[in-house]
Write a protein that holds these residues in place. Structure first.
Motif, PDB file in Angstrom:
ATOM      1  N   LEU A  13       0.897  -1.166  -0.032  1.00  0.00           N
ATOM      2  CA  LEU A  13      -0.086  -0.143   0.174  1.00  0.00           C
ATOM      3  C   LEU A  13       0.815   1.318  -0.089  1.00  0.00           C
ATOM      4  CD1 LEU A  13      -3.116   1.192   1.384  1.00  0.00           C
ATOM      5  CD2 LEU A  13      -1.340   1.881   2.856  1.00  0.00           C
ATOM      6  N   LEU A  14       1.939   1.337   0.877  1.00  0.00           N
ATOM      7  CA  LEU A  14       2.732   2.402   1.080  1.00  0.00           C
ATOM      8  C   LEU A  14       3.525   2.713  -0.206  1.00  0.00           C
ATOM      9  CD1 LEU A  14       3.683   1.874   4.756  1.00  0.00           C
ATOM     10  CD2 LEU A  14       2.009   3.615   3.814  1.00  0.00           C
ATOM     11  N   ARG A  15       3.490   1.460  -1.114  1.00  0.00           N
ATOM     12  CA  ARG A  15       4.424   1.697  -2.482  1.00  0.00           C
ATOM     13  C   ARG A  15       3.597   2.374  -3.646  1.00  0.00           C
ATOM     14  NH1 ARG A  15       6.945  -3.144  -1.402  1.00  0.00           N
ATOM     15  NH2 ARG A  15       5.206  -4.252  -2.554  1.00  0.00           N
ATOM     16  N   GLY A  16       2.151   2.295  -3.053  1.00  0.00           N
ATOM     17  CA  GLY A  16       1.104   2.625  -4.029  1.00  0.00           C
ATOM     18  C   GLY A  16       0.397   1.589  -4.929  1.00  0.00           C
ATOM     19  N   PRO A  44       1.151   5.942  11.321  1.00  0.00           N
ATOM     20  CA  PRO A  44       2.547   7.089  11.031  1.00  0.00           C
ATOM     21  C   PRO A  44       2.417   7.812   9.825  1.00  0.00           C
ATOM     22  CG  PRO A  44       3.130   4.949  12.149  1.00  0.00           C
ATOM     23  CD  PRO A  44       1.898   4.589  11.380  1.00  0.00           C
ATOM     24  N   TYR A  45       1.490   7.144   8.885  1.00  0.00           N
ATOM     25  CA  TYR A  45       1.738   7.616   7.667  1.00  0.00           C
ATOM     26  C   TYR A  45       0.332   8.574   7.257  1.00  0.00           C
ATOM     27  CZ  TYR A  45       5.401   4.204   7.036  1.00  0.00           C
ATOM     28  OH  TYR A  45       6.373   3.459   7.297  1.00  0.00           O
ATOM     29  N   THR A  79      -4.698  14.031  -6.401  1.00  0.00           N
ATOM     30  CA  THR A  79      -5.089  12.806  -6.424  1.00  0.00           C
ATOM     31  C   THR A  79      -6.368  12.791  -5.350  1.00  0.00           C
ATOM     32  OG1 THR A  79      -3.699  12.004  -4.539  1.00  0.00           O
ATOM     33  CG2 THR A  79      -2.984  11.701  -6.852  1.00  0.00           C
ATOM     34  N   VAL A  80      -7.295  11.911  -5.480  1.00  0.00           N
ATOM     35  CA  VAL A  80      -8.484  11.725  -5.002  1.00  0.00           C
ATOM     36  C   VAL A  80      -9.008  10.217  -4.566  1.00  0.00           C
ATOM     37  CG1 VAL A  80     -11.199  12.408  -4.754  1.00  0.00           C
ATOM     38  CG2 VAL A  80      -9.257  13.763  -6.216  1.00  0.00           C
ATOM     39  N   ALA A 139      -3.127   7.387   4.038  1.00  0.00           N
ATOM     40  CA  ALA A 139      -1.676   6.694   4.125  1.00  0.00           C
ATOM     41  C   ALA A 139      -1.112   6.296   2.587  1.00  0.00           C
ATOM     42  CB  ALA A 139      -1.660   5.435   4.894  1.00  0.00           C
ATOM     43  N   PHE A 140      -2.254   5.949   1.808  1.00  0.00           N
ATOM     44  CA  PHE A 140      -2.017   5.629   0.673  1.00  0.00           C
ATOM     45  C   PHE A 140      -1.649   6.810  -0.406  1.00  0.00           C
ATOM     46  CE2 PHE A 140      -3.585   4.884  -4.017  1.00  0.00           C
ATOM     47  CZ  PHE A 140      -2.908   3.572  -4.181  1.00  0.00           C
ATOM     48  N   GLY A 141      -1.644   7.846   0.181  1.00  0.00           N
ATOM     49  CA  GLY A 141      -1.055   9.086  -0.508  1.00  0.00           C
ATOM     50  C   GLY A 141      -2.095   9.951  -1.324  1.00  0.00           C
ATOM     51  N   LYS A 142      -3.546   9.771  -1.023  1.00  0.00           N
ATOM     52  CA  LYS A 142      -4.466  10.701  -1.571  1.00  0.00           C
ATOM     53  C   LYS A 142      -4.217  12.132  -1.153  1.00  0.00           C
ATOM     54  CE  LYS A 142      -6.174   7.604  -4.566  1.00  0.00           C
ATOM     55  NZ  LYS A 142      -5.452   7.568  -5.789  1.00  0.00           N
TER      56      LYS A 142
END
Ligand code: GTP
Ligand code: MG
Length: 318
Positions: A13-16, A44-45, A79-80, A139-142
């Protein structure tokens, strides 16, 4: 699936990896024990996504708005993540879910992740899994997470506990309904959208809202009223600008820190409450104690309130 598999999934997940994200959302929905592990690994992310809530009556155009708003955010390079909360009843469940997804034309865009979740199983309001899914998308970065809830009851009010900016959608054909729901929605709306502005009575609807706002004391943020025609993309830029203004407003002072504090407290207590309940009920079931008390109530030897008190007294002894 064990804790090691979960760590691998979280790393993906953290790598996308979108598939890891989808699997993790399913796990937090269905597997309480793994959920705790997942949430502690990703916590933490989190903290970067801006969460927007959209609520309003069934059919007011929320999904269409989310779709167009997402398009505008993508144009601005963001990103959404989208979560559509489905107030599933055993009778309508599947059909509604299908409709809500179909509305969204952005489902093939890599920068957009869409998920429907039901409120089934939660005691009113957003299910805990919805909060967890927001955290996963974060955390995924959206950059943005948009949560759509249909305004049929408690969920529309509880959206404020998850969102930083809450949008309430009304339509010109609502008529007296605006009056009926005003108490609840005034509290939660940071922005009002009058969607379906291509219909008659738009100005009357705007005026009714203005009057409500005039009479209320919303502090130093007066919710703007944005007219949109979601189907045609009219007013969407203005809506996103209003969202950015509200974001600037809450980030300006320590308002956002206070929000975080209050929400963290509510979240922790909610988790304690549900874990405590699970534990207590499990113990009562296993010892046969619950069965005994229920029978007393059935046989009219005890009323339900006294029965509950008897159970609570056991807690005191611990
Ligand atoms: N005339 C008009 N119709 C609209 C507008 N926006 C949405 N609609 C229509 O209204 C209907 C409902 O739209 P949705 O976006 O599914 O509404 P919703 O609020 O998400 O609905 P639920 O999720 O079922 O509560 C669809 O047929 C849309 O095409 C608008 O601005 N004008
Ligand atoms: Mg919808």
């Amino acid at each position: 699936m064990d804790e090691d598999d979960v760590s691998v999934l979280v790393a993906s997940l953290l790598r996308g990896d979108r598939r890891a994200l989808a699997r993790l959302i399913t796990l937090v929905e269905n597997r309480p024990r793994l959920r705790d592990r997942i949430m502690s690994l990703i916590y933490p992310y989190t903290g970067n996504a801006y969460v927007i809530g959209i609520t309003g009556s069934p059919g007011s155009g929320k999904s269409t708005l989310v779709d167009k708003l997402t398009g505008e955010l993508r144009t601005r390079g963001k990103t959404v993540g989208i979560i559509a909360i489905d107030p599933t009843s055993p009778f309508t469940g599947g059909a509604i879910l299908g409709d809500r997804i179909r509305m969204l034309s952005k489902s093939t865009d890599e920068g957009v992740f869409i998920r429907s979740m039901s409120t089934r199983g939660s005691l009113g309001g957003l299910s805990r899994a919805a909060y967890d899914a927001i955290a996963l998308l974060d955390a995924f970065g959206k950059d943005f997470v948009i949560v759509e809830t249909v305004g049929t009851g408690q969920a529309e009010v509880d959206i404020v506990d998850a969102a930083y900016t809450s949008i309430v959608v009304v339509t010109p054909d609502m008529g007296d309904e605006i009056q009926a729901i005003k108490a609840g929605i005034l509290e939660i709306a940071d922005i009002f959208v009058v969607n379906k502005a291509d219909l008659e009575n738009v100005e009357a609807t705007v005026m009714a809202l203005q009057m409500m706002l005039d009479l209320s004391d919303k502090g130093d943020w007066r919710p703007p009223i944005i007219k949109t025609v979601a189907t045609k993309g009219v007013g969407i830029k203005e809506l996103l600008d209003a969202i950015e203004r509200h974001r600037a407003y809450i980030c300006e002072t320590d308002r956002i820190e206070k929000m975080h504090y209050k929400r963290s407290k509510v979240r922790i207590l909610e988790i304690v409450r549900s874990k405590l309940m699970d534990k207590l009920i499990r113990e009562l079931e296993n010892s046969g104690e619950l069965d005994r008390i229920v029978k007393c109530v059935v046989e009219k030897k005890m009323d339900p309130y006294s029965a509950a008190d008897e159970i609570l007294r056991k807690l005191d002894k611990k």
